[in-house]
Write a protein that holds these residues in place. Structure first.
Motif, PDB file in Angstrom:
ATOM      1  N   ASN A  31      50.768  32.310  39.729  1.00 17.49           N
ATOM      2  CA  ASN A  31      51.032  32.444  41.148  1.00 17.49           C
ATOM      3  C   ASN A  31      50.803  33.902  41.541  1.00 17.49           C
ATOM      4  N   ASN A  32      50.931  34.205  42.814  1.00 17.45           N
ATOM      5  CA  ASN A  32      50.650  35.568  43.262  1.00 17.45           C
ATOM      6  C   ASN A  32      51.616  36.583  42.680  1.00 17.45           C
ATOM      7  N   GLN A  75      49.307  33.109  50.643  1.00 20.38           N
ATOM      8  CA  GLN A  75      50.378  33.899  51.243  1.00 20.38           C
ATOM      9  C   GLN A  75      50.869  34.973  50.275  1.00 20.38           C
ATOM     10  N   GLU A  76      51.231  36.124  50.832  1.00 16.37           N
ATOM     11  CA  GLU A  76      51.812  37.226  50.051  1.00 16.37           C
ATOM     12  C   GLU A  76      50.971  37.559  48.836  1.00 16.37           C
ATOM     13  N   GLN A  77      49.682  37.736  49.065  1.00 20.81           N
ATOM     14  CA  GLN A  77      48.793  38.130  47.976  1.00 20.81           C
ATOM     15  C   GLN A  77      49.151  39.544  47.517  1.00 20.81           C
ATOM     16  N   HIS A  91      39.218  37.590  46.884  1.00 18.48           N
ATOM     17  CA  HIS A  91      40.468  38.240  46.506  1.00 18.48           C
ATOM     18  C   HIS A  91      40.641  38.294  44.991  1.00 18.48           C
ATOM     19  N   VAL A  92      40.481  37.150  44.323  1.00 16.90           N
ATOM     20  CA  VAL A  92      40.735  37.151  42.877  1.00 16.90           C
ATOM     21  C   VAL A  92      39.671  37.953  42.130  1.00 16.90           C
TER      22      VAL A  92
END
Length: 281
Positions: A31-32, A75-77, A91-92
């Motif tokens: 998860n983030n 959310q909340e990266q 992003h990743v």
């Protein structure tokens, strides 16, 4: 080093830092929050003059089963990436290249499942040592999209990459070495010991010269186009989400992750459906 929820951090030998993904009940699905803790711990190690190399491994039965599909990953990266279409793959990949660009070497210690995003995490590391019976694959290509980080042709060559991308099948640890994904494979019960031995050898080289050694390899790969190609691949991944198959599958995921994953793999008889009768048998 206890200010973490999803990872464990220790120093098993002089100059060596070790980070353990610690969600064994989820096969260390990312998860983030977990990803953020990994990046934080890696940065701390990279800044620490007493550390020369870091090992990444997983607690329990798996290295990492991929991204946590129930984890609200939009959310909340853990770091900012511009939004819009393709935010997630961009992003990743941005994060994985953060590991690539660290001054000090990072070693992936892979056992059990190393799937989807877990393979991306391992790929971002400089050295990869695996258990002989590890299962390394990218099953989302069957129903969702190509990988976020499209490492396959660079690590495996065209033919091996094509086979894995067109089937979503897994390699065991021995095959991963033969095909170029990993450096060496060991019996699972020896993996901790052997990886630590490799880390201690890497740590014999002072960090100031080691970062130059690391960069020399990365620069060569970049000149051949690896970084640009992987970044370009994020656009293909984003485009795949608009296919009918991907939209249907992601709707099924929203109803239940476990059921959707089992349905994806049951006709292949692998991963969570290992041992079930294949269609046509």
């Amino acid at each position: 080093m206890s200010d973490y929820e999803f990872i464990l951090v220790d120093d098993p030998a002089p100059w060596v830092r070790r980070i353990t993904l610690n969600r064994p009940e989820k096969r260390n699905a990312m998860n983030n929050a977990l990803r953020g803790e990994v990046f934080k711990a890696l940065e701390i190690a990279d800044r620490d003059d007493s550390i020369r190399v870091t090992i990444l491994r997983g607690a329990g039965k798996a290295f990492c089963a991929g991204y946590d599909l129930a984890g609200a990953n939009g959310q909340e990266q853990p770091y900012y990436t511009p939004g819009g279409i393709g935010n997630w793959p961009r992003h990743v990949v941005q994060g994985w290249f953060t590991i690539w660009d660290l001054a000090k070497p990072v070693i992936a210690q892979v056992h059990g499942y190393c799937l989807a995003g877990g393979t991306e995490l391992a790929t971002a590391c400089d050295l990869v040592y695996v258990a002989e019976d590890a299962q390394i694959g990218y099953p989302p290509v069957r129903t969702m999209s190509p990988p976020d980080m499209q490492f396959h042709p660079w690590m495996l060559g065209m033919r091996h990459a094509m086979e894995l991308m067109l089937t979503g099948d897994a390699m065991n640890g021995v095959e991963a070495v033969e095909k170029g994904f990993a450096n060496r494979a060991y019996p699972a019960e020896q993996l901790d010991e052997k990886v630590l031995e490799h880390a201690e050898r890497v740590a014999k080289v002072p960090a100031d010269i080691q970062q130059m050694n690391k960069r020399s390899i990365h620069h060569a790969m970049e000149i051949m186009g690896m970084r640009a190609a992987i970044r370009a691949g994020t656009e293909v991944q984003a485009l795949a989400f608009f296919t009918e198959t991907s939209q249907t599958y992601r709707a099924e995921l929203r109803k239940g992750v476990t059921q959707a994953l089992s349905k994806r793999d049951e006709t292949f008889g692998d991963y969570r459906t290992q041992g079930q009768k294949k269609a046509g048998d």
